[in-house]
Design a protein around this motif. Structure first.
Motif, short mmCIF file in Angstrom:
data_model
loop_
_atom_site.label_atom_id
_atom_site.label_comp_id
_atom_site.label_asym_id
_atom_site.label_seq_id
_atom_site.Cartn_x
_atom_site.Cartn_y
_atom_site.Cartn_z
N VAL A 49 -10.74 5.96 5.85
CA VAL A 49 -9.79 5.57 5.92
C VAL A 49 -8.24 5.76 5.90
CG1 VAL A 49 -7.68 5.62 3.35
CG2 VAL A 49 -10.13 5.59 3.04
N THR A 50 -8.70 6.65 6.98
CA THR A 50 -7.77 7.00 8.17
C THR A 50 -7.84 5.97 9.19
OG1 THR A 50 -8.29 9.10 7.92
CG2 THR A 50 -6.77 8.28 9.28
N ASP A 51 -9.00 5.42 9.84
CA ASP A 51 -9.03 4.57 10.55
C ASP A 51 -10.00 3.64 9.75
OD1 ASP A 51 -7.72 5.72 12.72
OD2 ASP A 51 -10.12 6.87 13.39
N ILE A 52 -9.70 2.65 9.65
CA ILE A 52 -10.82 1.03 9.08
C ILE A 52 -12.21 1.37 9.14
CG2 ILE A 52 -10.92 -0.94 8.69
CD1 ILE A 52 -8.13 -1.57 9.18
N ALA A 53 -12.42 1.24 11.06
CA ALA A 53 -13.65 2.16 11.17
C ALA A 53 -13.32 2.07 12.22
CB ALA A 53 -13.77 -0.02 11.56
N VAL A 54 -14.98 3.01 12.13
CA VAL A 54 -15.41 3.99 13.51
C VAL A 54 -16.69 4.19 14.04
CG1 VAL A 54 -15.92 6.74 14.10
CG2 VAL A 54 -13.90 6.02 12.48
N GLN A 66 -2.10 -0.64 9.00
CA GLN A 66 -0.48 -0.30 7.36
C GLN A 66 0.14 -1.15 8.14
OE1 GLN A 66 1.13 4.04 8.56
NE2 GLN A 66 -1.20 4.30 7.46
N PHE A 67 -0.14 -2.69 7.43
CA PHE A 67 0.41 -3.49 7.32
C PHE A 67 1.16 -3.79 5.73
CE2 PHE A 67 -2.86 -5.71 10.90
CZ PHE A 67 -1.86 -5.95 11.61
N GLY A 68 0.59 -3.53 5.00
CA GLY A 68 1.36 -3.51 3.92
C GLY A 68 2.43 -2.83 3.76
N LYS A 69 1.68 -1.20 4.14
CA LYS A 69 3.61 -0.15 4.32
C LYS A 69 4.22 -0.97 5.59
CE LYS A 69 3.83 5.00 4.92
NZ LYS A 69 3.21 6.25 6.10
N LYS A 141 -14.80 -0.66 -4.02
CA LYS A 141 -13.98 -0.45 -5.61
C LYS A 141 -14.20 1.25 -5.76
CE LYS A 141 -16.20 -4.91 -6.69
NZ LYS A 141 -17.09 -5.33 -7.64
N PHE A 142 -14.51 2.28 -5.66
CA PHE A 142 -14.95 3.53 -6.27
C PHE A 142 -13.71 4.11 -5.93
CE2 PHE A 142 -16.41 4.87 -1.95
CZ PHE A 142 -16.35 6.17 -1.84
N LEU A 143 -13.29 3.70 -5.31
CA LEU A 143 -11.32 3.73 -4.37
C LEU A 143 -10.86 4.05 -5.27
CD1 LEU A 143 -12.04 4.02 -0.74
CD2 LEU A 143 -12.26 5.81 -1.13
N ALA A 144 -10.04 3.07 -5.63
CA ALA A 144 -9.49 2.24 -6.54
C ALA A 144 -8.91 3.48 -7.63
CB ALA A 144 -9.62 1.26 -7.54
N LYS A 145 -9.33 4.40 -7.94
CA LYS A 145 -9.34 5.71 -8.80
C LYS A 145 -9.67 6.97 -8.44
CE LYS A 145 -12.26 2.84 -13.07
NZ LYS A 145 -13.22 3.18 -13.95
N THR A 146 -8.75 6.91 -7.14
CA THR A 146 -8.58 7.67 -6.45
C THR A 146 -7.10 7.83 -5.90
OG1 THR A 146 -9.17 7.11 -4.06
CG2 THR A 146 -10.42 7.50 -5.65
N THR A 147 -6.29 9.31 -5.26
CA THR A 147 -5.42 9.36 -4.90
C THR A 147 -5.46 8.50 -3.32
OG1 THR A 147 -6.15 11.29 -3.12
CG2 THR A 147 -4.98 11.81 -5.63
N MET A 148 -6.59 8.10 -2.80
CA MET A 148 -6.60 6.90 -1.64
C MET A 148 -5.89 5.57 -2.14
SD MET A 148 -9.38 8.73 0.51
CE MET A 148 -10.03 8.18 -0.46
N ALA A 149 -5.62 5.27 -3.54
CA ALA A 149 -6.07 3.66 -3.64
C ALA A 149 -5.16 2.91 -3.11
CB ALA A 149 -6.38 3.41 -5.57
N LYS A 151 -3.71 3.15 0.04
CA LYS A 151 -4.29 3.15 1.18
C LYS A 151 -5.29 2.50 1.48
CE LYS A 151 -4.35 6.16 6.01
NZ LYS A 151 -3.56 7.40 6.24
N ALA A 152 -6.84 2.69 1.12
CA ALA A 152 -7.75 2.24 0.98
C ALA A 152 -7.42 0.54 0.15
CB ALA A 152 -8.61 2.00 -0.27
N ALA A 153 -6.41 0.49 -0.44
CA ALA A 153 -6.56 -1.51 -0.49
C ALA A 153 -5.63 -1.90 0.85
CB ALA A 153 -5.51 -1.59 -1.68
N ASP A 154 -4.64 -1.33 1.58
CA ASP A 154 -4.58 -1.51 2.79
C ASP A 154 -4.67 -1.51 3.33
OD1 ASP A 154 -2.03 -2.48 3.95
OD2 ASP A 154 -1.25 -0.48 4.34
#
Length: 243
Positions: A49-54, A66-69, A141-149, A151-154
Motif C-alpha cells: 500500500v505504501t509502495d504499490i509493488a516491492v 497517489q494520482f487519486g489523492k 478486495k479485503f482492503l475495501a473494509k479497512t482503514t486503508m480502503a 489508499k488501496a483503491a488509489d
C-alpha cells in the motif's frame, strides 16, 4: 478510417461509449508472442500500500504515485457543482449541471489513464529485464473494509497485477502466482516462520531464528522467489534453478 491494421481477421467486436461520450471498438484477434531476449534472471514481486509493488530488484520497485489523492480537490469541486445544480424530479438538467458532470467524468478518466500508463510502463520494465517473475497472488478486495480502503483503491494494485500478467504473456515470460499466506512471517534467509503476524505498522522484518534483518516487503518479495522454486540470487543476474 483505420488507425492501424489488425494482425488477423477479428472473431468479434464490441462497440462501447464511455462517460465522456467517446466511442471505442474492441476487437478479438489472434496474435503471436513477441519474445524478448533471455536475460537469465528472476524477480519476486510483493504488493503493498505504501509502495504499490516491492521487488527483489531495487531498480524495479513501483512507488505509490497517489494520482487519486492529487486530483481529489478538483474532483470534489465538480461534484459540489453537480450537487448544487442537480435537476429536480421531471426537470431537464441545466447546461451548468452538464458541464460539471463532464468535468467530473474527465477528472476520473485522467486518473484512470495515469494509473494504467504507470502500471504498463512498470510491467514492461519488469518483463524486459527478467525471464521468470514470481508474483504474489494478491486479492485486494479485503482492503475495501479497512482503514486503508481509499489508499488501496488509489494504488490500483489489481490493475498493476493484471497488466504485468498480460505483458508477460505478450513477450513470452513465465509468471508464477504465489499464495500470499504467511509470506510476511517467513524468513527468506533461513525459512523459519514467526510465531505471530507482524502488524502493518512494523515495516522491518527481524528473524528470531537466524537474526536476519531486512525491510518487510523486501523479505516478502524474496519469499515469493523461494516459494516459486527459484533461486533468490537470480535477481542478481544468476540463472535461476528450474521449478
Amino acid at each position: 478510417m483505420w488507425s492501424r491494421p489488425l494482425p488477423s481477421t477479428p472473431t468479434s467486436v464490441r462497440i462501447y461509449r464511455d462517460a465522456l461520450e467517446h466511442w471505442y471498438a474492441s476487437f478479438v484477434v489472434e496474435t503471436e508472442a513477441e519474445p524478448y531476449p533471455e536475460t537469465g534472471t528472476a524477480v519476486g514481486v510483493d504488493w503493498g500500500v505504501t509502495d504499490i509493488a516491492v521487488t527483489t530488484s531495487d531498480a524495479h520497485d513501483l512507488p505509490h504515485p497517489q494520482f487519486g489523492k492529487k486530483s481529489a480537490a478538483k474532483l470534489a469541486k465538480y461534484q459540489r457543482q453537480m450537487a448544487r445544480r442537480k435537476p429536480g424530479p421531471g426537470q431537464q438538467p441545466s447546461a451548468g449541471y452538464k458541464r460539471a458532470k463532464r468535468k467530473a467524468a474527465k477528472a476520473h478518466a485522467k486518473v484512470a489513464a495515469q494509473r494504467q500508463d504507470t502500471a504498463r510502463k512498470w510491467a514492461k520494465g519488469i518483463v524486459r529485464d527478467h525471464d521468470v517473475i514470481a508474483v504474489e497472488d494478491f486479492k485486494p478486495k479485503f482492503l475495501a473494509k479497512t482503514t486503508m480502503a481509499r489508499k488501496a483503491a488509489d494504488a490500483a494494485t489489481g490493475a498493476a497485477k493484471h497488466g504485468l500478467i498480460e505483458m508477460a504473456a505478450k513477450h513470452g515470460r513465465a509468471v508464477h502466482l504465489v499464495n500470499p499466506a504467511y509470506t510476511t512471517m517467513d524468513c527468506a534467509n533461513c525459512g523459519a516462520r514467526a510465531k505471530h503476524r507482524l502488524p502493518l505498522s512494523e515495516r522491518t522484518y527481524t528473524c528470531t531464528a537466524c537474526g536476519a534483518v531486512s525491510p518487510r516487503d523486501k523479505n516478502s518479495a524474496a519469499v515469493m522467489l523461494i516459494r516459486a522454486g527459484l533461486n533468490p540470487a537470480g535477481a542478481d543476474r544468476v540463472r535461476p534453478r528450474a521449478a
